[in-house]
Structure formats: C-alpha cells, structure tokens
Design an enzyme around this catalytic site. Structure first.
Site, short mmCIF file in Angstrom:
data_model
loop_
_atom_site.label_atom_id
_atom_site.label_comp_id
_atom_site.label_asym_id
_atom_site.label_seq_id
_atom_site.Cartn_x
_atom_site.Cartn_y
_atom_site.Cartn_z
N HIS A 130 -89.37 53.37 -66.31
CA HIS A 130 -90.30 54.48 -66.55
C HIS A 130 -89.57 55.82 -66.40
CE1 HIS A 130 -94.10 56.85 -66.04
NE2 HIS A 130 -93.32 57.55 -65.22
N GLU A 131 -88.77 55.95 -65.35
CA GLU A 131 -88.06 57.20 -65.13
C GLU A 131 -87.02 57.45 -66.22
OE1 GLU A 131 -89.28 59.21 -63.17
OE2 GLU A 131 -90.60 57.81 -62.15
N HIS A 134 -88.60 59.00 -69.22
CA HIS A 134 -88.72 60.46 -69.13
C HIS A 134 -87.42 61.13 -69.58
CE1 HIS A 134 -92.66 61.09 -67.47
NE2 HIS A 134 -92.45 60.33 -66.42
N GLU A 205 -96.83 61.08 -69.13
CA GLU A 205 -96.82 59.92 -68.25
C GLU A 205 -97.21 58.66 -69.02
OE1 GLU A 205 -95.81 59.47 -65.08
OE2 GLU A 205 -95.07 61.53 -65.22
#
Length: 317
Positions: A130-131, A134, A205
């Site tokens: 997930h990071e 980003h 997100e």
C-alpha cells in the site's frame, strides 16, 4: 475513476481559489496569495521526508538490522517496478505505517514497532505494498499541489477577515458583499477548501489500496491488515501524531480519533469501506484464503499462504 475524481476535485479547488481571490483581492491579491502558499509548499515538498522522519525519531534499517523487512520491501518494490526505497522503523506502540519522499527515486517507507508486533508476514507485505502504491502514484506531489491551493485560499481568507473587520467603508466599496460578506468568505472559503482537500486524500487512499493489492498479489492480505489496524489505532494513542495532526493523512490508518463513516473532514476513508472494496477484488470462491492467514506476530512460524505472484521467492526469505 479515482484519478478522474482527484482531477475533478483539484479543478474544483482551483476554481474556488480563483473565485475567492477575485472577490477579495482581485487578480493581484490572488497572485500574491498563490505565490506565498506555493513557496511554503515547495520547501515542504523538498524537505518534508527528512522533517517527518526526524519528527517521528525514525531509525533507518538495512539487511543487517532488519533483514526480513528489508527483503520484503525490496521484493515488493521490484514487483511494482520501483527503485528500492529507504526503510525505516519507528519506536511507537501504535500499529501504523506511511510513505514519504518527493519521487520514487527519493522515497522512504516507515513502519512502527506496534505494526510489526501486531501483523503477520502476509499482512505486513500488504501494508508495505500500500505504501509503495503511494510512491508509485506520486501522491506526495498530488497532496503538495492540493496543499498549495488550500494554503493560498487560507491566506486570502485571513486577508478577508482583516478587511472585513477593519476595512470599514473601503471594504464595502471594493467588495459588493461588504464587511459582513468578507467575514463570511473568510470562514466558509477555508472550510470548503479543507473539505475538498480531505476528499482528495480519501480518494488517494482508495487508489493506494487497490494498487497495493495488485503489487502484493493478494487483496485479502491488506484487508486483514486494515481490520487489525482499525482496532489497534483506536486502542493505542499516538501522542506524536496528536501533537502534529497535519501529518495524519500520510499514515495508512488515521492515527487520530476516527469516524464511523466517510466524514467530510476525515483524511481517511472508513475502514469498513476500504476492506469491502478489497474483498470485492477477490472472487467469492477464493475468499477462503482469509481463513488460512496466520494471526501471530510476523516473526513467529512460517506463513501459511503462497508466495507472491511473479516472484520465485517470498519477500521475507
């Protein structure tokens, strides 16, 4: 759809800035406010990663100090087509993580010790993916542009408040809304900008969840992690984040007090909504994978799931 939504929100924020600027300060005042906000955010864009990591007392780790975590991030970064980011660990009992850096070549990912203790290997891989999403999406750049426009609106609003309170007849002559109208603009304009800014944050997100699930290859890994994080962040306060709430949007889970719904003023979507979207990426016949997940700490025992797709080795080997 998330990219389109983010673009439309940015366009709306820009239109709001233009309208407020013309009503309050005319073209000259609008340009001055934009330049002022832009200068502040350019500085933040180039230095925010080091500043944030220093504020959180983050400790950089490598193959010698945290071999399993670093190997996991390396494998996920390769899977995402990204250069290897720096990896940090933060001594904080609240389970959480964030990514920072102005571009993929200068990126860093950080996880708290609370997250490392709470989640198993698969779930940590989902969070790190997930990071990295980003980083891949350059969300730091998107949020910097958003903050620049929102900051300019706030600067104009402060001018409007001053003009409305002390401008007297002059403010009434220059603005058809008069002094009271200027004060109303000063209150409502920043509120509108904040609503749009938070909406953009929530949109990013959702997109990071989707792409992160694709990077690690298992949406249920991240869904399971989010379920645990939702409980963990409410049970354990993060006093450092409470003292600096402006950075809350960078975390995978809101380190501050959360909401039960997608509040207009929330930086993060509701966890139940995020988990539902991730589960929708998996056929119902495959959701039995969740039952095979381990629920112990990340460094105890062997993971029960299969390795990540398109990779010959697991990220923790």
């Amino acid at each position: 759809m998330n990219y389109i939504r983010t673009g439309l929100l940015l366009a709306g924020l820009t239109a709001l800035f233009g309208a407020v600027g013309m009503m309050i300060g005319g073209q000259q005042g609008m340009i001055i406010a934009l330049l002022f906000a832009g200068a502040m955010n350019v500085f933040a864009y180039w230095n925010s990663d080091a500043m944030l990591l220093r504020m959180r007392s983050a400790r950089q780790v490598d193959d010698q100090t945290a071999p399993e975590l670093v190997a996991m991030v390396r494998d996920l970064a390769r899977n995402a087509g990204l250069p290897m980011p720096k990896v940090y660990v933060i001594e904080n009992p609240q389970p959480n993580a964030f990514a920072t850096g102005r571009n993929p070549e200068n990126a860093a990912v950080a996880a708290t010790t609370g997250l490392m203790k709470l989640l198993d290997r698969n779930e940590i891989a989902g969070v790190m993916a997930h990071e990295l999403a980003h980083v891949k999406n350059r969300d730091t750049l998107t949020m910097t542009i958003t903050a620049t426009i929102a900051g300019a609106i706030s600067a104009l609003a402060n001018f409007a408040m001053f003009a409305g309170m002390f401008g007297g007849n002059r403010s009434e002559n220059n603005n058809p809304l008069g002094g009271i109208g200027m004060i109303l603009i000063a209150i409502l304009a920043p509120m509108g900008a904040m609503i749009v800014q938070m909406a953009i944050s929530r949109s990013r997100e959702y997109d990071a969840d989707r792409i992160g699930a694709e990077i690690c290859g298992h949406p249920l890994w991240l869904a399971s992690a989010l379920n645990k994080l939702d409980k963990g962040v409410h049970a354990i306060p993060n006093m450092e984040a409470e003292r600096n709430p402006a950075t809350a949007h960078m975390y995978i889970a809101n380190p501050l007090s959360g909401k039960g719904v997608d509040s207009l003023f929330s930086t993060h979507p509701d966890m139940a909504n995020r988990i539902a979207r991730l589960k929708s990426m998996v056929p119902s016949s495959s959701q039995s994978e969740a039952a095979s997940m381990t629920h112990s700490g990340p460094w105890a025992g062997k993971p029960k799931t299969t390795s990540m797709p398109r990779r010959r080795r697991r990220p923790w080997n």
